[in-house]
Design an enzyme around this catalytic site. Sequence first.
Site, PDB file in Angstrom:
ATOM      1  N   ASP A 298      21.238 -30.638   1.475  1.00  0.00           N
ATOM      2  CA  ASP A 298      19.888 -30.674   2.034  1.00  0.00           C
ATOM      3  C   ASP A 298      18.876 -30.504   0.903  1.00  0.00           C
ATOM      4  OD1 ASP A 298      18.666 -29.968   5.160  1.00  0.00           O
ATOM      5  OD2 ASP A 298      17.355 -29.694   3.414  1.00  0.00           O
TER       6      ASP A 298
ATOM      7  N   ASN B 183      20.260 -29.323  15.493  1.00  0.00           N
ATOM      8  CA  ASN B 183      18.948 -29.160  16.120  1.00  0.00           C
ATOM      9  C   ASN B 183      18.664 -30.387  16.976  1.00  0.00           C
ATOM     10  OD1 ASN B 183      18.317 -26.657  14.846  1.00  0.00           O
ATOM     11  ND2 ASN B 183      17.791 -27.750  12.968  1.00  0.00           N
TER      12      ASN B 183
ATOM     13  N   GLY C  82      13.351 -27.777  16.415  1.00  0.00           N
ATOM     14  CA  GLY C  82      12.877 -28.116  15.076  1.00  0.00           C
ATOM     15  C   GLY C  82      13.480 -29.376  14.501  1.00  0.00           C
TER      16      GLY C  82
ATOM     17  N   SER D 290      13.740 -32.732  12.946  1.00  0.00           N
ATOM     18  CA  SER D 290      12.711 -33.467  12.202  1.00  0.00           C
ATOM     19  C   SER D 290      13.156 -34.859  11.771  1.00  0.00           C
ATOM     20  CB  SER D 290      12.274 -32.656  10.972  1.00  0.00           C
ATOM     21  OG  SER D 290      13.362 -32.428  10.112  1.00  0.00           O
TER      22      SER D 290
ATOM     23  N   HIS E 297      22.542 -35.171  12.755  1.00  0.00           N
ATOM     24  CA  HIS E 297      23.101 -34.541  11.551  1.00  0.00           C
ATOM     25  C   HIS E 297      23.533 -33.133  11.893  1.00  0.00           C
ATOM     26  CE1 HIS E 297      18.728 -34.167  11.736  1.00  0.00           C
ATOM     27  NE2 HIS E 297      18.863 -32.963  11.218  1.00  0.00           N
TER      28      HIS E 297
ATOM     29  N   HIS F 213      24.183 -29.470  10.309  1.00  0.00           N
ATOM     30  CA  HIS F 213      23.935 -28.604   9.151  1.00  0.00           C
ATOM     31  C   HIS F 213      25.156 -27.714   8.918  1.00  0.00           C
ATOM     32  CE1 HIS F 213      19.387 -29.040   9.200  1.00  0.00           C
ATOM     33  NE2 HIS F 213      19.667 -29.416  10.428  1.00  0.00           N
TER      34      HIS F 213
HETATM   35  P1  AMP Z   1      16.445 -31.092  11.235  1.00  0.00           P
HETATM   36  O1  AMP Z   1      15.235 -30.231  11.104  1.00  0.00           O
HETATM   37  O2  AMP Z   1      17.575 -30.441  11.962  1.00  0.00           O
HETATM   38  O3  AMP Z   1      16.108 -32.470  11.776  1.00  0.00           O
HETATM   39  O4  AMP Z   1      16.995 -31.283   9.771  1.00  0.00           O
HETATM   40  C1  AMP Z   1      16.539 -32.260   8.890  1.00  0.00           C
HETATM   41  C2  AMP Z   1      16.918 -31.796   7.529  1.00  0.00           C
HETATM   42  O5  AMP Z   1      16.877 -32.904   6.656  1.00  0.00           O
HETATM   43  C3  AMP Z   1      15.992 -30.722   6.947  1.00  0.00           C
HETATM   44  O6  AMP Z   1      16.748 -29.554   6.657  1.00  0.00           O
HETATM   45  C4  AMP Z   1      15.452 -31.386   5.687  1.00  0.00           C
HETATM   46  O7  AMP Z   1      15.287 -30.484   4.633  1.00  0.00           O
HETATM   47  C5  AMP Z   1      16.510 -32.431   5.395  1.00  0.00           C
HETATM   48  N1  AMP Z   1      16.062 -33.586   4.626  1.00  0.00           N
HETATM   49  C6  AMP Z   1      14.981 -34.367   4.855  1.00  0.00           C
HETATM   50  N2  AMP Z   1      14.926 -35.354   3.955  1.00  0.00           N
HETATM   51  C7  AMP Z   1      16.011 -35.216   3.157  1.00  0.00           C
HETATM   52  C8  AMP Z   1      16.522 -35.932   2.022  1.00  0.00           C
HETATM   53  N3  AMP Z   1      15.903 -37.016   1.538  1.00  0.00           N
HETATM   54  N4  AMP Z   1      17.652 -35.488   1.443  1.00  0.00           N
HETATM   55  C9  AMP Z   1      18.294 -34.405   1.910  1.00  0.00           C
HETATM   56  N5  AMP Z   1      17.886 -33.687   2.975  1.00  0.00           N
HETATM   57  C10 AMP Z   1      16.751 -34.087   3.584  1.00  0.00           C
END
Ligand code: AMP
Length: 112
Positions: free
Chosen positions: A28, A85, A91, A93, A98, A100
């Site tokens: 991440d 998530n 949260g 985003s 995905h 974690h």
């Molecule tokens: P979520 O909030 O569960 O949707 O997690 C999305 C995750 O993607 C967050 O923890 C971000 O830090 C991560 N993220 C976003 N863009 C990138 C990227 N280019 N490379 C790696 N992680 C990313």
Amino acid sequence: MTIFEKIVAREIPAKIVWQDEDVIAFHDVNPGAPVHVLVVPKRVIPRIAESTAADQALLGKLLLTTRIVAEKLDLLTSGYRVVINNGPDAGESVPHLHVHVLGKRKLGWPPG
Ligand code: AMP
């Protein structure tokens, strides 16, 4: 294209931990723990709530891949957390499913 599709296509860089024909796992970019890896299906499922029975094997593979990540990054003894998530209150985003994998620190419960 989601940002994770761009990583799959190698259009943007990522620190890849593991990949095969179905999944990719990478660090991440904004880690919430000393180890914070995302396990992502190469085929887009927007979020877990939109998965169907047709995704059963891929969903299983995502969870099995978290174990591969944990082994590669030495989390099996210390422990780790696996998180998905789903939607605004959680949260979410990035609208590309995905998982974690967080570890190498004591994690509070319940999460904030
Ligand atoms: P979520 O909030 O569960 O949707 O997690 C999305 C995750 O993607 C967050 O923890 C971000 O830090 C991560 N993220 C976003 N863009 C990138 C990227 N280019 N490379 C790696 N992680 C990313």
